[in-house]
Write a protein that holds these residues in place. Sequence first.
Motif, PDB file in Angstrom:
ATOM      1  N   VAL A   1       0.854  -1.188   0.000  1.00  0.00           N
ATOM      2  CA  VAL A   1       0.000   0.000   0.000  1.00  0.00           C
ATOM      3  C   VAL A   1       0.889   1.237   0.000  1.00  0.00           C
ATOM      4  N   LEU A   2       0.598   2.177  -0.915  1.00  0.00           N
ATOM      5  CA  LEU A   2       1.374   3.409  -0.997  1.00  0.00           C
ATOM      6  C   LEU A   2       1.107   4.294   0.209  1.00  0.00           C
ATOM      7  N   ARG A   3       2.163   4.755   0.841  1.00  0.00           N
ATOM      8  CA  ARG A   3       2.043   5.724   1.925  1.00  0.00           C
ATOM      9  C   ARG A   3       2.291   7.137   1.419  1.00  0.00           C
ATOM     10  N   LYS A   4       3.332   7.311   0.588  1.00  0.00           N
ATOM     11  CA  LYS A   4       3.564   8.611  -0.039  1.00  0.00           C
ATOM     12  C   LYS A   4       4.601   8.480  -1.138  1.00  0.00           C
ATOM     13  N   ARG A   5       4.518   9.396  -2.103  1.00  0.00           N
ATOM     14  CA  ARG A   5       5.530   9.546  -3.132  1.00  0.00           C
ATOM     15  C   ARG A   5       6.151  10.921  -2.944  1.00  0.00           C
ATOM     16  N   TYR A   6       7.483  11.015  -3.011  1.00  0.00           N
ATOM     17  CA  TYR A   6       8.147  12.270  -2.717  1.00  0.00           C
ATOM     18  C   TYR A   6       9.501  12.332  -3.412  1.00  0.00           C
ATOM     19  N   LYS A   7      10.033  13.541  -3.499  1.00  0.00           N
ATOM     20  CA  LYS A   7      11.323  13.787  -4.150  1.00  0.00           C
ATOM     21  C   LYS A   7      11.370  13.172  -5.552  1.00  0.00           C
ATOM     22  N   ARG A   8      10.203  13.101  -6.214  1.00  0.00           N
ATOM     23  CA  ARG A   8      10.052  12.603  -7.582  1.00  0.00           C
ATOM     24  C   ARG A   8      10.413  11.132  -7.736  1.00  0.00           C
ATOM     25  N   PHE A   9      11.546  10.704  -7.202  1.00  0.00           N
ATOM     26  CA  PHE A   9      12.045   9.367  -7.477  1.00  0.00           C
ATOM     27  C   PHE A   9      11.811   8.368  -6.352  1.00  0.00           C
ATOM     28  N   LEU A  10      11.151   8.776  -5.271  1.00  0.00           N
ATOM     29  CA  LEU A  10      11.008   7.891  -4.120  1.00  0.00           C
ATOM     30  C   LEU A  10       9.547   7.694  -3.748  1.00  0.00           C
ATOM     31  N   ALA A  11       9.248   6.528  -3.203  1.00  0.00           N
ATOM     32  CA  ALA A  11       7.912   6.244  -2.680  1.00  0.00           C
ATOM     33  C   ALA A  11       8.063   5.336  -1.465  1.00  0.00           C
ATOM     34  N   ASP A  12       7.208   5.563  -0.483  1.00  0.00           N
ATOM     35  CA  ASP A  12       7.182   4.714   0.703  1.00  0.00           C
ATOM     36  C   ASP A  12       6.013   3.750   0.577  1.00  0.00           C
TER      37      ASP A  12
ATOM     38  N   ASP B   1       4.021   0.267   2.228  1.00  0.00           N
ATOM     39  CA  ASP B   1       3.789  -0.632   3.353  1.00  0.00           C
ATOM     40  C   ASP B   1       3.470  -2.011   2.794  1.00  0.00           C
ATOM     41  N   PHE B   2       4.393  -2.943   2.954  1.00  0.00           N
ATOM     42  CA  PHE B   2       4.194  -4.294   2.463  1.00  0.00           C
ATOM     43  C   PHE B   2       3.581  -5.214   3.518  1.00  0.00           C
ATOM     44  N   GLY B   3       3.181  -4.641   4.641  1.00  0.00           N
ATOM     45  CA  GLY B   3       2.545  -5.425   5.686  1.00  0.00           C
ATOM     46  C   GLY B   3       3.495  -6.261   6.518  1.00  0.00           C
ATOM     47  N   ASP B   4       4.774  -5.907   6.476  1.00  0.00           N
ATOM     48  CA  ASP B   4       5.773  -6.674   7.223  1.00  0.00           C
ATOM     49  C   ASP B   4       6.250  -5.945   8.473  1.00  0.00           C
ATOM     50  N   GLY B   5       5.505  -4.909   8.867  1.00  0.00           N
ATOM     51  CA  GLY B   5       5.832  -4.237  10.121  1.00  0.00           C
ATOM     52  C   GLY B   5       6.668  -2.988   9.985  1.00  0.00           C
ATOM     53  N   HIS B   6       7.113  -2.674   8.766  1.00  0.00           N
ATOM     54  CA  HIS B   6       7.847  -1.431   8.577  1.00  0.00           C
ATOM     55  C   HIS B   6       7.607  -0.897   7.172  1.00  0.00           C
ATOM     56  N   ILE B   7       7.958   0.378   6.964  1.00  0.00           N
ATOM     57  CA  ILE B   7       7.771   1.037   5.674  1.00  0.00           C
ATOM     58  C   ILE B   7       9.043   0.908   4.850  1.00  0.00           C
ATOM     59  N   THR B   8       8.880   0.527   3.572  1.00  0.00           N
ATOM     60  CA  THR B   8      10.012   0.345   2.667  1.00  0.00           C
ATOM     61  C   THR B   8      10.035   1.472   1.642  1.00  0.00           C
ATOM     62  N   THR B   9      11.187   2.112   1.489  1.00  0.00           N
ATOM     63  CA  THR B   9      11.354   3.134   0.449  1.00  0.00           C
ATOM     64  C   THR B   9      11.794   2.455  -0.842  1.00  0.00           C
ATOM     65  N   VAL B  10      11.061   2.726  -1.935  1.00  0.00           N
ATOM     66  CA  VAL B  10      11.350   2.108  -3.230  1.00  0.00           C
ATOM     67  C   VAL B  10      11.622   3.197  -4.257  1.00  0.00           C
ATOM     68  N   HIS B  11      12.201   2.774  -5.380  1.00  0.00           N
ATOM     69  CA  HIS B  11      12.468   3.700  -6.481  1.00  0.00           C
ATOM     70  C   HIS B  11      11.201   3.939  -7.276  1.00  0.00           C
ATOM     71  N   CYS B  12      10.891   5.204  -7.557  1.00  0.00           N
ATOM     72  CA  CYS B  12       9.739   5.573  -8.397  1.00  0.00           C
ATOM     73  C   CYS B  12      10.264   6.023  -9.756  1.00  0.00           C
ATOM     74  N   PRO B  13      10.135   5.200 -10.795  1.00  0.00           N
ATOM     75  CA  PRO B  13      10.714   5.515 -12.111  1.00  0.00           C
ATOM     76  C   PRO B  13       9.782   6.361 -12.968  1.00  0.00           C
ATOM     77  N   ASN B  14       9.247   7.412 -12.387  1.00  0.00           N
ATOM     78  CA  ASN B  14       8.308   8.274 -13.095  1.00  0.00           C
ATOM     79  C   ASN B  14       8.568   9.702 -12.640  1.00  0.00           C
ATOM     80  N   THR B  15       9.097  10.526 -13.541  1.00  0.00           N
ATOM     81  CA  THR B  15       9.462  11.898 -13.174  1.00  0.00           C
ATOM     82  C   THR B  15       8.324  12.884 -13.386  1.00  0.00           C
TER      83      THR B  15
ATOM     84  N   GLN C   1      16.328  -1.216  -3.635  1.00  0.00           N
ATOM     85  CA  GLN C   1      16.356  -2.468  -4.375  1.00  0.00           C
ATOM     86  C   GLN C   1      15.087  -2.710  -5.169  1.00  0.00           C
ATOM     87  N   GLN C   2      13.957  -2.142  -4.700  1.00  0.00           N
ATOM     88  CA  GLN C   2      12.677  -2.400  -5.361  1.00  0.00           C
ATOM     89  C   GLN C   2      12.222  -1.202  -6.186  1.00  0.00           C
ATOM     90  N   THR C   3      11.457  -1.494  -7.233  1.00  0.00           N
ATOM     91  CA  THR C   3      10.962  -0.473  -8.157  1.00  0.00           C
ATOM     92  C   THR C   3       9.443  -0.525  -8.196  1.00  0.00           C
TER      93      THR C   3
END
Length: 237
Positions: free
Chosen positions: A11-22, A24-38, A64-66
Amino acid sequence: MQFNKPLKQGVLRKRYKRFLADIDFGDGHITTVHCPNTGAMTGCAEPGYEAWCSDSENPKRKYQQTWELARDFNNHWIVVNTQRANTIAGEALQQRTISTLADITDWQAERKYGEQNSRIDWLGTCPDGSHCFVEVKSVTLAEGEYGYFPDAVSTRGQKHLQELIQMRQQGHRAVLLFLVMHSAIEQVSPAAHIDPKYAQLCREAANAGVEFYAVKSSISEQQITVDRPLTVNLPGS
């Protein structure tokens, strides 16, 4: 285009700084992933949207994740990774899925052309030996069933239209292919309310003989393929 490995859903928590998104994969913490959309990603990146990500499996990557796909609150699919557009379009061109371009052969990707040494997304050969230049634009801005491009002022998009006009004037086929990557969209228009110069250039290009087509994508967490043609509404038409 098939995803080589299953995507990870969250579940998306937020997209920010153009290239990043947080996410929630349901594993107890928030993962920052690469957002390949400018782009502006208007309506495509609301907190709470479902999100699917691919894993590079490269431990040297900082993220590591996109982020690949989203699904909005109305269950519409959106392709977030617009870098996939050329691959999806290329498969359709080579498989002759797009009927208006089915007579073109020998498709080549990212070939240099024009006075500004740009790169065309796809270059093919027509039956008479001339070339067919295809510029692919991914459409994700949806207002109801209407899709628009671009979602922000695009000087790069304006330049591409001018170069397509030049190729047409030299006797080649020149095509602007809108690849719709939002399942709500059923027709496409240049976004005159966002980039009026781009919309004006679309009309000038059409008058010069540049062809405009739109095709809709079929989107799932397993694959993205070209589905069917859609109507393109050009200014003044």
